[in-house]
Scaffold this motif. Structure first.
Motif, PDB file in Angstrom:
ATOM      1  N   THR A  94       7.131  12.666  -2.658  1.00 29.45           N
ATOM      2  CA  THR A  94       7.852  12.851  -3.919  1.00 29.45           C
ATOM      3  C   THR A  94       9.096  13.703  -3.722  1.00 29.45           C
ATOM      4  O   THR A  94      10.185  13.371  -4.214  1.00 29.45           O
ATOM      5  N   CYS A  95       8.960  14.790  -2.965  1.00 28.99           N
ATOM      6  CA  CYS A  95      10.092  15.697  -2.748  1.00 28.99           C
ATOM      7  C   CYS A  95      11.170  15.060  -1.870  1.00 28.99           C
ATOM      8  O   CYS A  95      12.321  15.499  -1.888  1.00 28.99           O
ATOM      9  N   ASN A  96      10.787  14.057  -1.084  1.00 28.27           N
ATOM     10  CA  ASN A  96      11.739  13.451  -0.149  1.00 28.27           C
ATOM     11  C   ASN A  96      12.083  12.008  -0.505  1.00 28.27           C
ATOM     12  O   ASN A  96      12.586  11.256   0.335  1.00 28.27           O
ATOM     13  N   ALA A  97      11.806  11.643  -1.753  1.00 35.06           N
ATOM     14  CA  ALA A  97      12.138  10.312  -2.265  1.00 35.06           C
ATOM     15  C   ALA A  97      11.622   9.188  -1.367  1.00 35.06           C
ATOM     16  O   ALA A  97      12.302   8.198  -1.110  1.00 35.06           O
ATOM     17  N   ILE A  98      10.388   9.374  -0.878  1.00 33.38           N
ATOM     18  CA  ILE A  98       9.734   8.320  -0.101  1.00 33.38           C
ATOM     19  C   ILE A  98       8.770   7.589  -1.042  1.00 33.38           C
ATOM     20  O   ILE A  98       7.975   8.245  -1.739  1.00 33.38           O
ATOM     21  N   VAL A  99       8.868   6.288  -1.101  1.00 28.97           N
ATOM     22  CA  VAL A  99       7.998   5.523  -2.003  1.00 28.97           C
ATOM     23  C   VAL A  99       6.591   5.458  -1.393  1.00 28.97           C
ATOM     24  O   VAL A  99       6.326   4.668  -0.493  1.00 28.97           O
ATOM     25  N   ASP A 100       5.701   6.328  -1.895  1.00 30.42           N
ATOM     26  CA  ASP A 100       4.352   6.424  -1.304  1.00 30.42           C
ATOM     27  C   ASP A 100       3.346   5.511  -1.983  1.00 30.42           C
ATOM     28  O   ASP A 100       2.308   5.192  -1.412  1.00 30.42           O
ATOM     29  N   CYS A 101       3.659   5.095  -3.214  1.00 25.39           N
ATOM     30  CA  CYS A 101       2.733   4.246  -3.967  1.00 25.39           C
ATOM     31  C   CYS A 101       3.508   3.203  -4.753  1.00 25.39           C
ATOM     32  O   CYS A 101       4.612   3.470  -5.223  1.00 25.39           O
ATOM     33  N   LYS A 102       2.902   2.053  -4.848  1.00 28.37           N
ATOM     34  CA  LYS A 102       3.391   1.055  -5.789  1.00 28.37           C
ATOM     35  C   LYS A 102       2.246   0.778  -6.731  1.00 28.37           C
ATOM     36  O   LYS A 102       1.242   0.177  -6.351  1.00 28.37           O
ATOM     37  N   LYS A 104      -1.085   1.641  -8.107  1.00 34.72           N
ATOM     38  CA  LYS A 104      -2.172   2.429  -7.527  1.00 34.72           C
ATOM     39  C   LYS A 104      -2.265   2.231  -6.017  1.00 34.72           C
ATOM     40  O   LYS A 104      -3.100   2.838  -5.341  1.00 34.72           O
ATOM     41  N   SER A 105      -1.426   1.350  -5.490  1.00 30.82           N
ATOM     42  CA  SER A 105      -1.537   0.980  -4.085  1.00 30.82           C
ATOM     43  C   SER A 105      -0.671   1.887  -3.198  1.00 30.82           C
ATOM     44  O   SER A 105       0.528   2.024  -3.418  1.00 30.82           O
ATOM     45  N   HIS A 106      -1.294   2.512  -2.195  1.00 28.26           N
ATOM     46  CA  HIS A 106      -0.559   3.366  -1.254  1.00 28.26           C
ATOM     47  C   HIS A 106       0.196   2.492  -0.254  1.00 28.26           C
ATOM     48  O   HIS A 106      -0.347   1.532   0.279  1.00 28.26           O
ATOM     49  N   ILE A 127      -6.399   0.271  -3.561  1.00 28.70           N
ATOM     50  CA  ILE A 127      -5.624   1.488  -3.359  1.00 28.70           C
ATOM     51  C   ILE A 127      -4.691   1.381  -2.143  1.00 28.70           C
ATOM     52  O   ILE A 127      -4.058   2.369  -1.769  1.00 28.70           O
ATOM     53  N   GLY A 128      -4.608   0.213  -1.550  1.00 23.93           N
ATOM     54  CA  GLY A 128      -3.723   0.034  -0.388  1.00 23.93           C
ATOM     55  C   GLY A 128      -4.130   0.941   0.764  1.00 23.93           C
ATOM     56  O   GLY A 128      -5.319   1.092   1.048  1.00 23.93           O
ATOM     57  N   TRP A 129      -3.129   1.597   1.383  1.00 23.80           N
ATOM     58  CA  TRP A 129      -3.405   2.479   2.531  1.00 23.80           C
ATOM     59  C   TRP A 129      -3.823   3.860   2.039  1.00 23.80           C
ATOM     60  O   TRP A 129      -3.358   4.881   2.535  1.00 23.80           O
TER      61      TRP A 129
END
Ligand code: ZN
Ligand code: ZN
Length: 239
Positions: A94-102, A104-106, A127-129
């Motif tokens: 979140t702090c580095n603008a990385i899309v970690d979830c789409k 509920k899917s990681h 939940i993806g990865w």
């Protein structure tokens, strides 16, 4: 163990993980305990909330929140630390603008960030990865914090025991003619009669169809005799 000590230990754990795995770049969030169990069994171990705590005097100033499910405290310190670490990776993303979830899917990016920090990431339906596990290296690091008396494992002594209220089957009530057994579903007990048999209906609780219970008997037990519908269906008490 007081609640203060539990949170304090989680906070100290956060600070050490932050230093060791994130070069101290993560802002200190509020760390909270919450009820993570769900009635359907799909409970959560931890949460990184998208909602923030915002300074009431300065809306530019805010804190993130990481929650640890109270039910999971009893799983032990490695598990709790692993959950905290999983949520810290969300905070990092979140702090580095990385899309970690789409939804509920990681994402695979989340997996990459976890693997840089001694977590194993597996794929799971829905939940993806998002299924993380501690590596031996991670556990060794946590153990070193325990050995140095930085973390007190007694924070895992109490686990939230979450219960769910039994849902009562909806009550089914009905008017039933004592003779022919004709049935009219109704919520309110008022007087109606069967024109065919020329008797008043009785009022029954039919919630369990195999065990009807009479609420208002308007015919002196006629339904329960061998001429009545109940007597014919369930037999007559010959006491
Ligand atoms: Zn996650
Ligand atoms: Zn009738």
């Amino acid at each position: 163990m007081t609640s203060y000590e539990v949170i304090k230990n989680l906070e100290v754990l956060f600070q050490h993980l932050n230093e060791y795995y994130f070069d101290n770049t993560l802002p200190l969030p509020y760390i909270t305990l919450y009820a993570g169990a769900k009635k359907n069994g799909n409970g959560s171990h931890g949460s990184f909330y998208l909602d923030k705590y915002i300074n009431v005097n300065n809306d530019e100033d805010y804190k993130h929140e990481i929650g640890i499910a109270g039910e999971r405290l009893g799983d032990g310190i490695y598990q709790v630390a692993e959950t905290l670490m999983h949520e810290m990776v969300h905070l990092y993303c979140t702090c580095n603008a990385i899309v970690d979830c789409k939804g509920k899917s990681h994402t695979k990016k989340f997996k990459t960030e976890c693997e840089k920090r001694d977590l194993i990431c597996d794929k799971e339906q829905g939940i993806g990865w998002g299924r993380t596990e501690a590596t031996p290296a991670f556990c060794n690091y946590i153990q070193s914090l325990i050995d140095d008396c930085i973390i007190d494992t007694h924070i895992c002594d109490y686990a939230r025991y979450t219960t769910f209220p039994e849902t009562n089957p909806t009550q089914k009530k009905a008017y039933i003619c004592p003779c022919c057994g004709v049935k009219v579903n109704a919520k309110v007990d008022t007087a109606i009669a069967c024109l065919h048999c020329n008797v008043a209906f009785d009022y029954w609780d039919m919630t369990d169809p195999d065990d009807p219970k009479i609420i208002t008997d308007n015919n002196n037990g006629l339904a329960m005799t061998d001429e009545g519908w109940y007597g014919q269906m369930f037999g007559v008490d010959d006491e």
